[in-house]
Design a protein around this motif. Sequence first.
Motif, PDB file in Angstrom:
ATOM      1  N   GLY A 172       0.801  -1.210   0.000  1.00 47.99           N
ATOM      2  CA  GLY A 172       0.000   0.000   0.000  1.00 47.99           C
ATOM      3  C   GLY A 172       0.834   1.260   0.000  1.00 47.99           C
ATOM      4  O   GLY A 172       2.049   1.229   0.227  1.00 47.99           O
TER       5      GLY A 172
ATOM      6  N   ASP B 100      -6.314  -1.463   5.380  1.00 46.07           N
ATOM      7  CA  ASP B 100      -5.925  -0.086   5.099  1.00 46.07           C
ATOM      8  C   ASP B 100      -5.441   0.623   6.370  1.00 46.07           C
ATOM      9  O   ASP B 100      -5.263   1.837   6.362  1.00 46.07           O
TER      10      ASP B 100
ATOM     11  N   PHE C  14      -4.112   6.426   4.907  1.00 51.36           N
ATOM     12  CA  PHE C  14      -4.118   5.457   3.819  1.00 51.36           C
ATOM     13  C   PHE C  14      -4.424   6.154   2.505  1.00 51.36           C
ATOM     14  O   PHE C  14      -5.270   7.056   2.433  1.00 51.36           O
TER      15      PHE C  14
ATOM     16  N   LEU D  52      -4.148   0.662  -2.030  1.00 51.25           N
ATOM     17  CA  LEU D  52      -3.704  -0.691  -1.679  1.00 51.25           C
ATOM     18  C   LEU D  52      -3.777  -1.582  -2.902  1.00 51.25           C
ATOM     19  O   LEU D  52      -4.758  -1.518  -3.670  1.00 51.25           O
TER      20      LEU D  52
ATOM     21  N   THR E 173      -7.514  -3.851  -5.991  1.00 46.63           N
ATOM     22  CA  THR E 173      -7.065  -2.528  -5.567  1.00 46.63           C
ATOM     23  C   THR E 173      -8.127  -1.879  -4.686  1.00 46.63           C
ATOM     24  O   THR E 173      -9.307  -2.227  -4.765  1.00 46.63           O
TER      25      THR E 173
END
Length: 120
Positions: free
Chosen positions: A34, A102, A46, A49, A56
């Motif tokens: 990520g 995440d 975040f 990822l 994704t």
Amino acid sequence: VQLQASGGGSVQAGGSLRLSCAASGYTSKVIPVGWFRQAPGKEREFVALSGVSGATYYSASVRGRFTISRDDSKNMVYLQMNSLKSEDTAVYYCAASRVWTDSPANFEFWGQGTVVTVSS
């Protein structure tokens, strides 16, 4: 496991940058990788990822503007950033996790950051 991020720089709003993350010490295709970012005075957040089989996931703030991709033959993960905004200014980090998540707390391995500055 070692990760090395590169590709940061300064760009005007509306411009594009492509970040790269080089991985070594493991096979990148078997674990999620990520991108995160941290702006001055803010918590690390975040961004995107990439998992196995092409999966994704993006934060709402970058969805539609950023694209994460990976080249498993080269153990590389990329973040294409388009339509950049001043609020995208931050230090960007790539990280690897053993699970699909995440949350920064669940990422075991981190690269050094690369600075992205977007001027308006």
